[in-house]
Scaffold this motif. Structure first.
Motif, PDB file in Angstrom:
ATOM      1  N   SER A  95      42.270  30.387  58.934  1.00 27.97           N
ATOM      2  CA  SER A  95      41.139  31.081  59.851  1.00 27.97           C
ATOM      3  C   SER A  95      41.552  31.701  60.709  1.00 27.97           C
ATOM      4  CB  SER A  95      39.923  30.314  59.429  1.00 27.97           C
ATOM      5  OG  SER A  95      40.357  28.638  61.185  1.00 27.97           O
ATOM      6  N   LYS A  96      42.980  31.539  61.645  1.00 30.98           N
ATOM      7  CA  LYS A  96      43.198  31.766  61.981  1.00 30.98           C
ATOM      8  C   LYS A  96      44.254  33.809  61.531  1.00 30.98           C
ATOM      9  CE  LYS A  96      43.372  27.922  65.828  1.00 30.98           C
ATOM     10  NZ  LYS A  96      44.247  27.525  66.242  1.00 30.98           N
ATOM     11  N   PHE A  97      44.515  33.375  60.568  1.00 25.16           N
ATOM     12  CA  PHE A  97      45.008  33.853  59.709  1.00 25.16           C
ATOM     13  C   PHE A  97      44.879  35.129  58.927  1.00 25.16           C
ATOM     14  CE2 PHE A  97      48.681  36.064  56.526  1.00 25.16           C
ATOM     15  CZ  PHE A  97      49.318  36.591  57.701  1.00 25.16           C
ATOM     16  N   SER A  98      43.875  34.964  57.954  1.00 25.60           N
ATOM     17  CA  SER A  98      42.527  35.684  57.010  1.00 25.60           C
ATOM     18  C   SER A  98      41.105  35.357  56.884  1.00 25.60           C
ATOM     19  CB  SER A  98      42.919  36.065  55.874  1.00 25.60           C
ATOM     20  OG  SER A  98      42.700  36.852  55.358  1.00 25.60           O
ATOM     21  N   ASP A  99      40.474  36.045  56.520  1.00 29.06           N
ATOM     22  CA  ASP A  99      39.744  35.075  56.109  1.00 29.06           C
ATOM     23  C   ASP A  99      38.800  34.927  54.368  1.00 29.06           C
ATOM     24  OD1 ASP A  99      39.313  38.228  55.572  1.00 29.06           O
ATOM     25  OD2 ASP A  99      37.471  39.137  55.551  1.00 29.06           O
ATOM     26  N   HIS A 100      40.759  35.063  54.037  1.00 27.78           N
ATOM     27  CA  HIS A 100      40.723  34.573  52.430  1.00 27.78           C
ATOM     28  C   HIS A 100      41.793  33.843  52.411  1.00 27.78           C
ATOM     29  CE1 HIS A 100      39.503  38.356  50.040  1.00 27.78           C
ATOM     30  NE2 HIS A 100      39.102  38.907  50.579  1.00 27.78           N
ATOM     31  N   HIS A 101      41.915  33.250  51.320  1.00 31.40           N
ATOM     32  CA  HIS A 101      42.762  32.199  50.860  1.00 31.40           C
ATOM     33  C   HIS A 101      44.004  33.046  50.263  1.00 31.40           C
ATOM     34  CE1 HIS A 101      40.117  28.488  50.952  1.00 31.40           C
ATOM     35  NE2 HIS A 101      39.573  29.701  51.934  1.00 31.40           N
ATOM     36  N   ALA A 102      45.283  32.528  49.727  1.00 30.21           N
ATOM     37  CA  ALA A 102      46.754  32.762  49.536  1.00 30.21           C
ATOM     38  C   ALA A 102      47.395  32.380  48.506  1.00 30.21           C
ATOM     39  CB  ALA A 102      47.787  32.394  50.730  1.00 30.21           C
ATOM     40  N   GLN A 103      47.234  33.092  47.104  1.00 27.83           N
ATOM     41  CA  GLN A 103      47.937  32.641  45.998  1.00 27.83           C
ATOM     42  C   GLN A 103      49.107  32.823  46.041  1.00 27.83           C
ATOM     43  OE1 GLN A 103      44.426  34.130  42.933  1.00 27.83           O
ATOM     44  NE2 GLN A 103      44.968  35.739  44.152  1.00 27.83           N
ATOM     45  N   ILE A 104      50.171  31.605  45.421  1.00 27.37           N
ATOM     46  CA  ILE A 104      51.382  31.916  44.829  1.00 27.37           C
ATOM     47  C   ILE A 104      51.634  31.164  43.876  1.00 27.37           C
ATOM     48  CG2 ILE A 104      53.208  30.293  45.867  1.00 27.37           C
ATOM     49  CD1 ILE A 104      52.279  29.850  48.523  1.00 27.37           C
ATOM     50  N   ILE A 105      52.555  32.223  43.146  1.00 33.53           N
ATOM     51  CA  ILE A 105      52.179  32.701  41.848  1.00 33.53           C
ATOM     52  C   ILE A 105      54.386  32.406  41.993  1.00 33.53           C
ATOM     53  CG2 ILE A 105      52.354  33.801  39.604  1.00 33.53           C
ATOM     54  CD1 ILE A 105      50.391  35.092  42.844  1.00 33.53           C
ATOM     55  N   GLU A 106      54.453  31.428  41.036  1.00 41.78           N
ATOM     56  CA  GLU A 106      55.759  31.879  40.612  1.00 41.78           C
ATOM     57  C   GLU A 106      56.240  31.807  38.660  1.00 41.78           C
ATOM     58  OE1 GLU A 106      57.853  29.347  42.946  1.00 41.78           O
ATOM     59  OE2 GLU A 106      56.422  27.518  43.547  1.00 41.78           O
ATOM     60  N   ILE A 107      57.379  32.810  39.028  1.00 42.16           N
ATOM     61  CA  ILE A 107      57.564  32.858  37.532  1.00 42.16           C
ATOM     62  C   ILE A 107      58.948  32.396  37.385  1.00 42.16           C
ATOM     63  CG2 ILE A 107      57.761  34.244  35.755  1.00 42.16           C
ATOM     64  CD1 ILE A 107      55.969  36.435  37.009  1.00 42.16           C
ATOM     65  N   ASN A 108      59.434  31.313  36.420  1.00 43.42           N
ATOM     66  CA  ASN A 108      60.800  31.039  37.110  1.00 43.42           C
ATOM     67  C   ASN A 108      61.488  31.933  36.500  1.00 43.42           C
ATOM     68  OD1 ASN A 108      59.381  28.625  37.468  1.00 43.42           O
ATOM     69  ND2 ASN A 108      59.027  27.872  35.497  1.00 43.42           N
ATOM     70  N   THR A 109      61.013  32.568  34.892  1.00 42.99           N
ATOM     71  CA  THR A 109      62.733  33.813  35.038  1.00 42.99           C
ATOM     72  C   THR A 109      62.342  34.773  34.383  1.00 42.99           C
ATOM     73  OG1 THR A 109      62.957  33.300  32.172  1.00 42.99           O
ATOM     74  CG2 THR A 109      63.729  31.384  33.455  1.00 42.99           C
ATOM     75  N   LEU A 110      62.986  35.340  35.080  1.00 44.26           N
ATOM     76  CA  LEU A 110      62.789  37.437  34.906  1.00 44.26           C
ATOM     77  C   LEU A 110      63.183  38.015  33.879  1.00 44.26           C
ATOM     78  CD1 LEU A 110      60.832  39.694  35.527  1.00 44.26           C
ATOM     79  CD2 LEU A 110      63.243  39.878  37.119  1.00 44.26           C
ATOM     80  N   VAL A 111      63.175  38.366  32.410  1.00 44.13           N
ATOM     81  CA  VAL A 111      64.103  38.583  31.822  1.00 44.13           C
ATOM     82  C   VAL A 111      65.130  39.848  31.682  1.00 44.13           C
ATOM     83  CG1 VAL A 111      64.866  39.178  29.063  1.00 44.13           C
ATOM     84  CG2 VAL A 111      63.453  37.462  29.872  1.00 44.13           C
TER      85      VAL A 111
END
Length: 229
Positions: free
Chosen positions: A213-229
């Protein structure tokens, strides 16, 4: 590739510095209120749309230069706050449907749906990620079956085998989420689910962060893609 998708509420140097400590490769930052510039490390580049004549807010995407993201030639200025970026076979679409003078009579789901339909021909042969603050939820006042609804967006993307990571992970229905992504006016009880990540990639890790709540009114999403072709 690590992606942080976060409506950070304001574009301040201390906020960006804090995010950079998380060592993501891409930051999708929607609804940034300030037009001030910030200093980024040399290894990052910034794609940004913030036109004070259209909106008091903007969209920013910070990417590591090593991935060589580019804005494709088929990017449309009509949907400038919904930004496609290409890197090899990856199509990343940063989402922040917003109202401007040109589309002020449209609903948020309509803005998002029309943009997604416009970019959908370029989904073919791509690993697709759409992420950000969609400004959409089930039952909102400006949705309309004739113009657009969140569920129409979900249905359209599903026909391209593109699904919400949160809902695939939890098996929860849209509009019946056990968690939230947004607290209106920073109020604990004024909760909405507005932030989504949709993808057709199978090998992806997804996490919806707790509310800071001290940073934003939203929640962060974290996405991890293991490989990038």
């Amino acid at each position: 590739m690590k992606i942080i998708s976060y409506n950070i509420h304001n574009y301040l140097q201390e906020k960006i510095d804090s995010l950079l400590e998380l060592e993501a490769d891409v930051y999708i930052l929607s609804e940034i209120h300030s037009s001030a510039e910030v200093i980024l490390p040399e290894e990052y580049t910034l794609f940004r749309f913030a036109n004070p004549e259209e909106s008091t807010k903007g969209l920013g995407v910070i990417c590591k230069k090593e991935y060589d993201f580019t804005v494709p030639e088929w990017f449309s200025e009509e949907y400038k706050y919904i930004l496609p970026l290409c890197c090899s076979d990856l199509l990343l679409i940063a989402m922040w449907p917003t109202k401007t003078k040109a589309n002020k009579n449209m609903g948020y789901p309509q803005i998002a749906l029309e943009a997604i339909k416009y970019y959908s021909p370029y989904f073919n042969g791509k690993r697709v990620v759409l992420s950000g603050d969609f400004n959409c939820f089930v039952g909102q006042s400006d949705e309309s079956p004739k113009r657009g609804t969140l569920l129409q967006i979900v249905d359209f993307l599903s026909k391209h085998n593109i699904y919400s990571l949160y809902h695939k992970q939890t098996n929860e229905d849209f509009g019946k989420e056990s968690r939230t992504t947004f607290h209106w006016l920073f109020r604990e009880q004024q909760q909405f689910f507005l932030d989504y990540t949709f993808t057709n990639i199978e090998d992806v890790k997804y996490q919806l962060e707790e509310w800071n709540s001290k940073f934003s009114d939203h929640h962060a999403q974290i996405i991890e893609i293991n490989t990038l072709v």
